[in-house]
Design a protein around this motif. Structure first.
Motif, PDB file in Angstrom:
ATOM      1  N   MET A   1       0.850  -1.175   0.000  1.00  9.84           N
ATOM      2  CA  MET A   1       0.000   0.000   0.000  1.00  9.84           C
ATOM      3  C   MET A   1       0.888   1.227   0.000  1.00  9.84           C
ATOM      4  O   MET A   1       1.831   1.335   0.791  1.00  9.84           O
ATOM      5  CB  MET A   1      -0.899   0.011   1.237  1.00  9.84           C
ATOM      6  CG  MET A   1      -1.830   1.211   1.314  1.00  9.84           C
ATOM      7  SD  MET A   1      -2.845   1.174   2.814  1.00  9.84           S
ATOM      8  CE  MET A   1      -1.593   1.357   4.077  1.00  9.84           C
ATOM      9  N   LEU A   2       0.605   2.156  -0.919  1.00  8.76           N
ATOM     10  CA  LEU A   2       1.348   3.398  -1.021  1.00  8.76           C
ATOM     11  C   LEU A   2       0.400   4.567  -0.832  1.00  8.76           C
ATOM     12  O   LEU A   2      -0.723   4.554  -1.321  1.00  8.76           O
ATOM     13  CB  LEU A   2       2.037   3.520  -2.380  1.00  8.76           C
ATOM     14  CG  LEU A   2       3.036   2.439  -2.761  1.00  8.76           C
ATOM     15  CD1 LEU A   2       3.537   2.684  -4.176  1.00  8.76           C
ATOM     16  CD2 LEU A   2       4.207   2.402  -1.788  1.00  8.76           C
ATOM     17  N   LEU A   3       0.852   5.581  -0.122  1.00  2.00           N
ATOM     18  CA  LEU A   3       0.112   6.827   0.014  1.00  2.00           C
ATOM     19  C   LEU A   3       0.890   7.889  -0.747  1.00  2.00           C
ATOM     20  O   LEU A   3       2.041   8.175  -0.430  1.00  2.00           O
ATOM     21  CB  LEU A   3      -0.035   7.216   1.486  1.00  2.00           C
ATOM     22  CG  LEU A   3      -0.811   8.510   1.772  1.00  2.00           C
ATOM     23  CD1 LEU A   3      -2.252   8.371   1.292  1.00  2.00           C
ATOM     24  CD2 LEU A   3      -0.778   8.838   3.260  1.00  2.00           C
TER      25      LEU A   3
ATOM     26  N   THR B   1       4.457   9.229   0.512  1.00  2.00           N
ATOM     27  CA  THR B   1       4.558   9.692   1.896  1.00  2.00           C
ATOM     28  C   THR B   1       4.390   8.572   2.911  1.00  2.00           C
ATOM     29  O   THR B   1       4.649   8.755   4.086  1.00  2.00           O
ATOM     30  CB  THR B   1       3.502  10.780   2.164  1.00  2.00           C
ATOM     31  OG1 THR B   1       2.198  10.244   1.875  1.00  2.00           O
ATOM     32  CG2 THR B   1       3.741  11.989   1.277  1.00  2.00           C
ATOM     33  N   TYR B   2       3.941   7.410   2.441  1.00  2.00           N
ATOM     34  CA  TYR B   2       3.779   6.279   3.363  1.00  2.00           C
ATOM     35  C   TYR B   2       3.791   4.977   2.589  1.00  2.00           C
ATOM     36  O   TYR B   2       3.230   4.896   1.498  1.00  2.00           O
ATOM     37  CB  TYR B   2       2.462   6.395   4.142  1.00  2.00           C
ATOM     38  CG  TYR B   2       2.175   5.209   5.034  1.00  2.00           C
ATOM     39  CD1 TYR B   2       2.859   5.022   6.232  1.00  2.00           C
ATOM     40  CD2 TYR B   2       1.228   4.256   4.661  1.00  2.00           C
ATOM     41  CE1 TYR B   2       2.608   3.919   7.032  1.00  2.00           C
ATOM     42  CE2 TYR B   2       0.976   3.146   5.454  1.00  2.00           C
ATOM     43  CZ  TYR B   2       1.675   2.990   6.638  1.00  2.00           C
ATOM     44  OH  TYR B   2       1.436   1.896   7.418  1.00  2.00           O
ATOM     45  N   ARG B   3       4.454   3.977   3.119  1.00  2.00           N
ATOM     46  CA  ARG B   3       4.426   2.621   2.582  1.00  2.00           C
ATOM     47  C   ARG B   3       3.957   1.676   3.687  1.00  2.00           C
ATOM     48  O   ARG B   3       4.339   1.841   4.852  1.00  2.00           O
ATOM     49  CB  ARG B   3       5.819   2.164   2.115  1.00  2.00           C
ATOM     50  CG  ARG B   3       6.420   2.980   0.992  1.00  2.00           C
ATOM     51  CD  ARG B   3       7.852   2.496   0.713  1.00  2.00           C
ATOM     52  NE  ARG B   3       8.521   3.300  -0.294  1.00  2.00           N
ATOM     53  CZ  ARG B   3       8.582   2.998  -1.576  1.00  2.00           C
ATOM     54  NH1 ARG B   3       8.003   1.883  -2.011  1.00  2.00           N
ATOM     55  NH2 ARG B   3       9.218   3.777  -2.426  1.00  2.00           N
ATOM     56  N   GLY B   4       3.151   0.681   3.328  1.00  2.00           N
ATOM     57  CA  GLY B   4       2.696  -0.259   4.338  1.00  2.00           C
ATOM     58  C   GLY B   4       2.122  -1.513   3.728  1.00  2.00           C
ATOM     59  O   GLY B   4       1.958  -1.618   2.515  1.00  2.00           O
TER      60      GLY B   4
ATOM     61  N   GLY C   1      -4.500   7.345  11.657  1.00  2.00           N
ATOM     62  CA  GLY C   1      -3.171   7.830  11.313  1.00  2.00           C
ATOM     63  C   GLY C   1      -2.756   7.210   9.995  1.00  2.00           C
ATOM     64  O   GLY C   1      -3.448   7.332   8.997  1.00  2.00           O
ATOM     65  N   ASN C   2      -1.631   6.506  10.008  1.00  2.00           N
ATOM     66  CA  ASN C   2      -1.165   5.806   8.810  1.00  2.00           C
ATOM     67  C   ASN C   2      -1.394   4.303   8.898  1.00  2.00           C
ATOM     68  O   ASN C   2      -0.866   3.550   8.083  1.00  2.00           O
ATOM     69  CB  ASN C   2       0.329   6.078   8.581  1.00  2.00           C
ATOM     70  CG  ASN C   2       0.581   7.465   8.035  1.00  2.00           C
ATOM     71  OD1 ASN C   2      -0.277   8.035   7.376  1.00  2.00           O
ATOM     72  ND2 ASN C   2       1.749   8.019   8.325  1.00  2.00           N
ATOM     73  N   ILE C   3      -2.169   3.866   9.866  1.00  2.00           N
ATOM     74  CA  ILE C   3      -2.395   2.444  10.070  1.00  2.00           C
ATOM     75  C   ILE C   3      -3.777   2.066   9.551  1.00  2.00           C
ATOM     76  O   ILE C   3      -4.796   2.595   9.989  1.00  2.00           O
ATOM     77  CB  ILE C   3      -2.270   2.057  11.562  1.00  2.00           C
ATOM     78  CG1 ILE C   3      -0.920   2.509  12.117  1.00  2.00           C
ATOM     79  CG2 ILE C   3      -2.455   0.552  11.723  1.00  2.00           C
ATOM     80  CD1 ILE C   3       0.277   1.894  11.405  1.00  2.00           C
TER      81      ILE C   3
END
Length: 252
Positions: free
Chosen positions: A1-3, A21-24, A78-80
Motif C-alpha cells: 500500500m502506497l500513500l 509519503t507512506y508505505r505499508g 493515522g497511517n495504520i
C-alpha cells in the motif's frame, strides 16, 4: 500500500511530481484462505476500488474470493489501516470483478459499486455477474440493491445496450463489441460518469482508451439510469508529448 501526495491542479501542459509519503502492508484476507482445498494456491488481492464513507473505508478486489467477500471494510487511524470485516451480503458477493466505488454527493450517504462490464456470454448467463451496478446506504450493506436488475439474479445486464450505443467509433459504427469500465464517479449535479479503459473487438483485441460516458439516476427511488452519452474521448494527436497508449484507471 502506497500513500501518494501531489499538488492540486495537475495538467498535461504543466508537469509535476508526486511523492510517496507512506508505505505499508495491508492484510486483506486470513492467512489460511486458499483457492485450493489443500492450501497450495493462496488467494491474492488486487484492490481495484477504495472509498471513504464517514470514518470507514470500503475496499474491493477485482478477484472473486472463495469463502470470503471481495469487498471488505477497514479503519484508517493515522497511517495504520486495519481490516474490520468482509461485506458478506449476497447481492454484493454476486458481483464479479469490482472496479470502482462512487459516493453520492450532497449528504453523501449512498455508495455505488460498478463491475467492469467487460464479459458476457450470449449463450448462457455464466458471465452476467460481470455486468452489475450496485448501491447501498453507508452502513446498510445488507440492503444493497442492483440498479436495473435483469438477467442473472444480481446483474444489470440491461445497461449493456446503452453502453453499446454510446461507444460508437469509425471502426464500430454500431458500437464496439467489447469495452471495460474502470472508473465510476458522481458529479455534484447527480450525473454519473463511467470511465472506459479498453475498447475493441474482444478482450484480446482492443485499444487502451480514456473515455467518459455520462448518465443520470431516474425512476422510483433513483434505481434506474437514463440514456448514456459519451462526453469525453482522449485524442492522442492533441498530446504529442505522450508517446505511449493512455488508458483510464480511476476517477475522483
Amino acid at each position: 500500500m502506497l500513500l501518494l501526495s501531489a499538488p492540486m491542479g495537475m495538467t498535461l501542459g504543466n508537469p509535476t511530481t508526486a511523492k510517496i509519503t507512506y508505505r505499508g502492508v495491508f492484510d486483506c484476507f486470513e492467512e489460511s484462505l486458499s483457492y485450493a482445498e489443500d492450501g497450495s494456491k493462496p488467494v491474492f488481492c488486487e484492490p481495484s476500488a477504495v472509498i471513504q464513507a464517514e470514518n470507514q473505508l470500503y475496499i474491493a478486489s477485482d478477484k472473486d474470493i472463495p469463502g470470503a467477500s471481495s469487498v471488505m471494510t477497514a479503519q484508517l487511524q493515522g497511517n495504520i489501516l486495519t481490516r474490520t470485516g468482509y461485506v458478506e451480503v449476497p447481492q454484493i458477493q454476486q458481483l464479479s470483478k469490482a472496479e470502482d466505488f462512487a459516493l453520492e454527493p450532497g449528504k453523501r450517504k449512498r455508495i455505488f459499486l460498478s463491475s467492469g462490464f467487460d464479459r458476457v456470454f450470449l449463450e448462457n448467463a455464466s458471465k452476467d455477474s460481470y455486468n452489475t451496478l450496485l448501491t447501498w446506504e453507508v452502513g446498510k450493506e445488507e440492503e444493497a440493491e442492483v440498479i436495473e436488475p435483469t438477467g442473472f439474479p444480481g446483474s444489470s445486464l440491461s445497461l449493456r445496450p446503452r453502453f453499446l450505443r454510446a461507444l460508437t467509433t469509425k471502426k464500430f459504427p454500431s458500437g464496439a463489441p467489447y469495452w471495460k469500465v474502470e472508473a465510476l464517479t458522481i458529479l455534484p449535479t447527480g450525473k454519473i460518469l463511467f470511465g472506459i479503459r479498453e475498447l475493441g473487438s474482444n478482450y484480446e483485441d482492443f485499444d487502451y482508451t480514456l473515455q467518459l460516458v455520462a448518465t443520470e439516476l431516474t425512476g422510483k427511488n433513483n434505481h434506474c439510469l437514463g440514456n448514456f452519452k459519451r462526453i469525453y474521448e482522449y485524442d492522442p494527436q492533441t498530446h504529442p508529448q505522450i508517446d505511449r497508449p493512455v488508458g483510464l484507471s480511476s476517477a475522483a
